[in-house]
Design an enzyme around this catalytic site. Sequence first.
Site: not given
Ligand SMILES: [Zn+2]
Length: 970
Positions: A358-362, A394-395, A398, A417
């Site tokens: 869905g997405a990535m918290e880089n 959410h991201e 993180h 998570e």
């Molecule tokens: Zn996550």
Amino acid sequence: MAKGIYMPKILAVATVVLTVSSIGGIISMMIVYETWRNEVNPTPPPTPNVTTPFPTGPPPTMRLPGNLIPEKYVIYLQPKLYTVMTNATNQTLIFTGNSTVFLRCVEHTKNIILHSKQQNVTSVEVKDLSNGNSIKVLDQIFYDESDFLEILLEEPLMKNGTYSLFTSFEGELLEDLSGFYTSSYKKEPTKEEDAKWLFGNETIVELDERFIAASQMQPTDARKVFPCFDEPGMKATFKVTIIHRLDTVALSNGMNIASTTEEIDGEEWLITGFSETKKMSTYLLAFTVSDFTAIESKHERVKIKTYARPEAINARHADYAASITGRILAFYESPAVFGINYPLSKLDQIALPDFSGGAMENWGLIAYRETALLYEEGVSSTSNKEWIATVVAHELAHQWFGNLVTMKWWNNLWLNEGFATYFSYKGVDHVQPDWHIKDLFVLNEIQTAFQVDALASSHALSPGQDEIQTPDEITELFDSITYSKGAAVLRMLKDTLSERVFMIGLRKYLQAFQYNNTVPKDLWEFLTEASLENKAIDVAKVMDTWTKQMGYPVINISTSTGEAHQAHFLLNQTSHSNLLWHIPIRVKKEGQGIKEVTMYSENQGKQFDDFRSVNGKWVLANINCTGYFRVNYDQENWDRLLSQLEKNIHEIPIINRGQLIDDAFNLARAKYVNVTLALRTTKYLRNDTEYMPWESALRNLNYFILMFDRSEVYGPMQAYLRMQVSGLFQYFQNATMNSTAIEELSHSEKYNHINSISVACSNDIPECQEMASTFFDNWMTNKTSNEIHPNLKTAIYCQAIAAGGEKEWEFAWDQYQNATIATEKDKLRYALSCTRKIWLLNRYLQYTLDPDKIRKMDAVSTINFIASNVAGQAIAWNFVRANWKFISLEYGGGIMSLGNLIEGVTERFNTDFELQELRQFQSNYDEQELGSASMALEQAIERTQANIKWVKENKQTVLEWFRRETSENS
Ligand SMILES: [Zn+2]
Ligand SMILES: *[C@@H]1O[C@H](CO)[C@@H](O)[C@H](O)[C@H]1NC(C)=O
Ligand SMILES: *[C@@H]1O[C@H](CO)[C@@H](O)[C@H](O)[C@H]1NC(C)=O
Ligand SMILES: *[C@@H]1O[C@H](CO)[C@@H](O)[C@H](O)[C@H]1NC(C)=O
């Protein structure tokens, strides 16, 4: 082909050495082009026969030996791809680069072991930093299974010494959504005269397809981009430089601090240097090169930009996400929440047309699927908007839980998570208080986790380190246990400690472990410490029962005596377990206030006053479902609760109205109660218009639909659903016919409005079907769908396509291809699976193998949509079996996607024949070929066995119950 063996498609390039002096002449870079190695050594070679005090060969486990600690990487990457193509351009889908990693030696060694995967390492140099001398490299060995690259040295590296390791490498930019990958999108066609120009005397035409390079490292693909110590505990800083084509924008975690152009090999390149990152894990690195543009968000300190395709930015599709990002970030930073500033000076977000998750918290460069970031008022629905807010929140969470403080190893992924999921509700609530999003926690997280966690093949939130070793094992952990159960046990703990104490402990924990790694014990210590100022709680003692063992309890309460027994709740009772938990319980008696009691594992069979019914009044446990457990009562108490619901629903909190239904249905599946008790909990719904109870009932009845829609139970069941839903359908009639009335509904009412239509239409209420067909026909005639409110599109499209034929399908397919926003595409992609025509479904399945028709990232969910249609079930399963090798190879990279696929296509299975087919499928492939689907396959077998048994035992009863209910009332 065994996994991990990599055959480069691009063959030998002559050896060229070129030097680029750039960025103020400080950095001089060497890119060495050498011939590709012909093949990667697939098996470990025999250990060299040298007697030496130094260990040789890779460690016996899949973990790095820990004798070398990386402190800083300096990385150059040059993706060769062209973003804009003409009909005379030869696209070059490779990247080259080099990396220098500075190492501290903590234990002497004669080999360096780090990770490298699917790349050609063209040169390796090791230096002793104390004297600048090179250390001779004897050999490089690649290990397939572990992705280790072993570098054998002539002289040992000594304890306390510092060294540098330089590698240069080449890799392919594949369309595989992992590592450094490429993807493309079609932009709006350029006018013909603008797209053509003369080059010399030749006409060149610019194409509408745009290419981008993007990255996805989590969990274990940083090693695909550059050789590195690719474990979350190996935190280091990263200084990145990207060399990219003119007219493109390069982004990475750091701030853009230098941009120059340079001629390299006869071509002009842009060289973008980024500031050195904070100390962080390799899986958080990110790089993108694109023609994207951005809009800015407000924040007093951090420069926040949201990037997307230029057309999406111009159409203002990123405005909503941009408007909430700065506010959520500031909220998390505030003293009452995390109390630590986001430590970077910039935060970029980017919406990628192809993205595996869905997405990535880089850290500093968060990547999203377009549906998780781009929103269009009047086109996207309420749930699209909620999803965007939820994913952004959410991201952003993180950036603290995961990026600043990281789990030591993947077995504790839930520390990332679970927290991000838990805090996403706080973040969304801050920007959209009118949604009351926290009320949806039980539906979205607890009920979801309950399903998987009721299987004997579930797993603990914190499995042992040794159980999680391979990339597949790590990938399988990205499941609803880790996300939803993780969040649920945190919410339960918060409720026990109090919000205030919980947050005090968390802030101290974040402060103490910033830029570092943790295990749950670290967290428990800080929370225990914080609890001293309220009521002292041994947090580790309580929480270990929730994190170290799988599953969850059901509490059996006898309200005549107040006696309580707990047991491991398993859907399939054949497997026995004597797991016990420490359970905090909120309980209420009819007409009284809420009480808190704790049932410790040693309290088995204890009598609690608070559980005893007085004067025939009901007892209700797990108020607002703050606990992660189910409750069962004696029959008398169930009857009292049900008659309360018939009399006056408001005496029972909304969340508990839903949870009573969910518990009853699941208790029935596990044979704690009769199936008729479960069905009885749905009778009162005629008097309830709330979303939570309806949604709980519909999800559980969906199980009945899956089990019975191929049988004679289905007719009477539909009759019952028509009867139950007709009031709700009427209640929302005004909103259905008049879009402006929808805006007056509350957030959760909007969802129940959608339920009323999808249930009414799918159970053949004629007014509903006519309404849907009329809306859709008008769309086909007028070519604008604006008349259909975005919230109702999915239900209306689906219904109209189900009722229609080829004409409706083809129209929707055209609309799908031409839609300009991904949220609209997704609605159509789902609706296309609703047709009852087998040949259309079959052709649609074939489309999932063609990325020009269905994007790779959407293939698995499209197959699952088709499988969820009773007309598509069998053909989807056949299709998956027939194409397994291709699917697992091409689509296996995405997090959890293969597991989802198996779960989706087998969810109706309830016959011995289907069980046999599953077993056959499992035995046709080895562990490697099943890849990340092997756990899901185990679960599918267990689920099918349970279904077979359940149908055998319940079918007749259910049939009679539906018949009786509908005949009495007709
Ligand atoms: Zn996550
Ligand atoms: C390894 O060395 C020993 C002792 O020098 C010798 O006996 C043995 O044959 C050698 N093994 C191999 C595989 O070369
Ligand atoms: C590109 O398209 C133009 C116009 O159609 C044509 O004249 C030219 O030959 C094409 N060039 C190549 C290399 O195909
Ligand atoms: C593209 O590749 C073809 C075949 O290798 C070659 O003939 C042609 O000159 C190349 N074109 C460009 C613009 O580099």
